[in-house]
Scaffold this active site. Structure first.
Site, PDB file in Angstrom:
ATOM      1  N   ASN A 395       0.831  -1.201   0.000  1.00 27.35           N
ATOM      2  CA  ASN A 395       0.000   0.000   0.000  1.00 27.35           C
ATOM      3  C   ASN A 395       0.868   1.255   0.000  1.00 27.35           C
ATOM      4  OD1 ASN A 395      -1.874   1.984   0.313  1.00 27.35           O
ATOM      5  ND2 ASN A 395      -2.774   1.203   2.193  1.00 27.35           N
ATOM      6  N   ASP A 396       1.427   1.587   1.153  1.00 26.08           N
ATOM      7  CA  ASP A 396       2.163   2.841   1.273  1.00 26.08           C
ATOM      8  C   ASP A 396       3.297   2.965   0.256  1.00 26.08           C
ATOM      9  OD1 ASP A 396       0.571   3.674   3.348  1.00 26.08           O
ATOM     10  OD2 ASP A 396       1.835   2.775   4.886  1.00 26.08           O
TER      11      ASP A 396
END
Lengths: 467, 102
Positions: A395-396
């Site tokens: 994600n990040d």
């Protein structure tokens, strides 16, 4: 019994073999040979330690029994442990090194004659300093690794635990250790020695509790480094070259890994250590998330269709893949794609997963050839020329915000340019933000298709739809 | 005037840090997990101190408090040595299979 000079030479040889063990890891081809060098070095060191003792007492039998007990437990764990559990295994092992260092320091303190360090109550000053530093660092490594282990294993919440005055308390305790070591040297008091160890245990706990789950790669590397310095401290006490060399190697290895991990998150080592990351940001973000932007929602069929019609696909794995154990299903999917002459590569961000190299090991376990797996800087330019990016559990590390919004907490962090792909498939259980606690812009892009499901289940469904 | 042996040990230590620095930078990132497990295993060479402490019990007194701590440290370090090297071996083996398949 062999002479002290001869045993010193053998310890030097085993130190050199350890250097060669690490050298072997420069490529997968030489790595196994390197591991054998390491094993050989260890055998030499152990045999020499037996030979250097003057008269074998009846304790020899016990030593061998305890060696076998420990060895059996270790071998059992090594064969049973699933690859997804490597981060907590490594944290657990670090704690053992730390505790062993503490025990050896205690043994040396209680029986200095055995190590030629003077007499009980009258230990050589230098040795006393060295052993108390070794014991203190060992104790910090032990309790810190236990906390890291509990967090990684999920037995303890991964979110940071902070309270006011935390850093001041740590500072005072840290200084307290030095003051106590100073008095220990003056008084040779056993009680002060025990106090040093007890405070160090406490410091280890306090150091790690404020650090959040996403920073675990740094924490593990840091504890790796600490275990090395503890070993080196003991090595100075015992005047043992093998231990000094190894301690220095492990210490610098852990420090370099910490540096690489910090760099990959664009965060300073100090800010990671001070902790609290992910706690304060997430609270502000939940409010912001109230105004939901539209996302495109897809299913396995859409994903399969998109990928079948692509000519190149880049897979971006992350911690979510490890949690869902999706690596084998993923490999199956890739095999199907390759049969259709689609070029498939893997892009790995340095902090994907919970420890350095975590994703690489999982992909290796699923029989992915290592020459299809690329690091961030080697593959980032390829996204623009690729048709599909398949983000599974990351994600990040894909968040374009890191490049565009200077106010974002992850601004400046090197990220994978996933959004440059023609289309992005994002496998995720929900729209919840990642560990950094920030929304991912990628979710709302026109070319992004969100696949809301467990990573493993979704991948398996895609495999079915590829037929 | 003679040089204190401590200085020699310190020299070994400092030079080893430099060796570690250059050797570890050359480790390929895909092998960083095995690197951690193998450094774990080799740092358990601390077992030599534990063995010396455990064997130091005299004939009439096999167990003194020092040798008991030595024995405990032996168990911990042995778990690490066997566990560390074997799990590293297991991981590295996985990097091999793919090469053969290609």
């Amino acid at each position: 019994m062999i002479s002290a000079n001869l045993s010193a030479v053998f310890y030097l040889i085993s130190g050199i073999l350890f250097i060669l063990a690490l050298r072997g890891l420069s490529s997968p081809d030489t790595s196994r040979q390197g591991n054998y060098f390491g094993i050989a070095g260890m055998i030499i060191a152990i045999v020499v330690s037996f030979l250097s003792v003057e008269n074998f007492s009846t304790s020899l039998a016990y030593v061998i029994i305890f060696l076998i007990i420990g060895g059996t437990i270790g071998a059992f764990i090594a064969f049973k442990i699933p690859m997804t559990a490597m981060p907590e295994l490594v944290a657990g092992f670090h704690s053992l090194v730390g505790l062993a260092a503490v025990f050896v320091a205690i043994a040396a303190f209680l029986n200095p004659e055995a190590f030629n360090l003077g007499d009980l109550g009258n230990i050589k000053l230098a040795s006393l300093i060295e052993m108390s530093i070794g014991a203190a660092v060992g104790a910090i490594t032990f309790s810190g690794s236990i906390i890291a282990f509990l967090k990684l294993r999920g037995l303890m919440s991964g979110s940071p635990i902070t309270f006011s005055g935390q850093h001041l308390l740590n500072l005072i305790l840290g200084l307290g250790i030095f003051v106590l070591i100073f008095y220990l040297c003056k008084t040779q008091s056993e009680n002060i020695f025990w106090t040093v160890i007890a405070i160090s245990f406490l410091v280890g706990i306090l150091l790690i509790i404020p650090i959040g789950g996403a920073d675990m790669p740094v924490v593990i590397s840091m504890l790796n480094s600490y275990s090395g310095w503890a070993a080196a401290g003991i090595g100075f006490t015992l005047e043992n070259t093998a231990l000094i060399i190894t301690g220095a190697l492990v210490g610098s290895s852990g420090a370099i890994l910490s540096y690489i991990m910090c760099k990959a998150m664009n965060r300073s080592f100090v800010s990671v250590i001070l902790g609290g990351f992910g706690a304060d940001n997430s609270s502000g973000n939940t409010k912001e998330k109230k105004d939901q932007k539209p996302v495109k929602n897809g299913n396995a069929e859409d994903a399969a269709f998109l990928m079948k019609n692509a000519s190149s696909v880049i897979i971006v794995p992350g911690y979510g893949m490890a949690v869902a154990q999706a690596q084998h299903a993923l490999r199956e999917m890739v095999d199907k794609l390759k049969k259709n002459d689609i070029k498939v590569t893997y892009a790995i961000h340095p902090v994907a997963g919970r420890m350095p190299g975590h994703m690489n090991v999982l992909l290796a376990e699923a029989n992915v050839p290592y020459d299809e797996v690329f690091e961030l800087e080697d593959i980032n330019n390829d996204f623009a020329n690729s048709d599909v990016a398949f983000v599974i559990g990351a994600n990040d590390v894909t968040n374009p915000v890191a490049k565009t919004d200077p106010k974002s907490p992850i601004f400046g962090m090197p990220v994978l340019d996933v959004e440059k792909c023609k289309s992005v498939l994002f496998v995720k259980r929900s729209l919840s933000p990642g560990y950094a606690g920030i929304d991912n812009e990628l979710f709302y892009k026109d070319n992004t298709l969100m696949l809301f499901a467990d990573a493993k289940k979704m991948t398996e469904d895609i495999v079915k739809n590829l037929d | 005037m003679e040089i204190d042996p401590f200085i020699f040990r310190l020299s070994i230590f400092i030079l080893s840090i430099f060796i570690g620095y250059y050797v570890v930078w050359s480790v390929t990132p895909s092998l960083h997990t095995p690197l951690m497990s193998v450094t774990n295993a080799i740092s358990s060479v601390i077992i030599v101190g534990a063995i010396i402490a455990a064997l130091a019990g005299s004939l009439e007194n096999t167990f003194n408090s020092s040798s008991i701590f030595g024995l405990l440290a032996i168990v911990l370090a042995a778990v690490n040595i066997f566990g560390g090297f074997l799990v590293t071996q297991r991981m590295l083996q996985m990097y091999k299979k793919k090469k053969a398949k290609k």
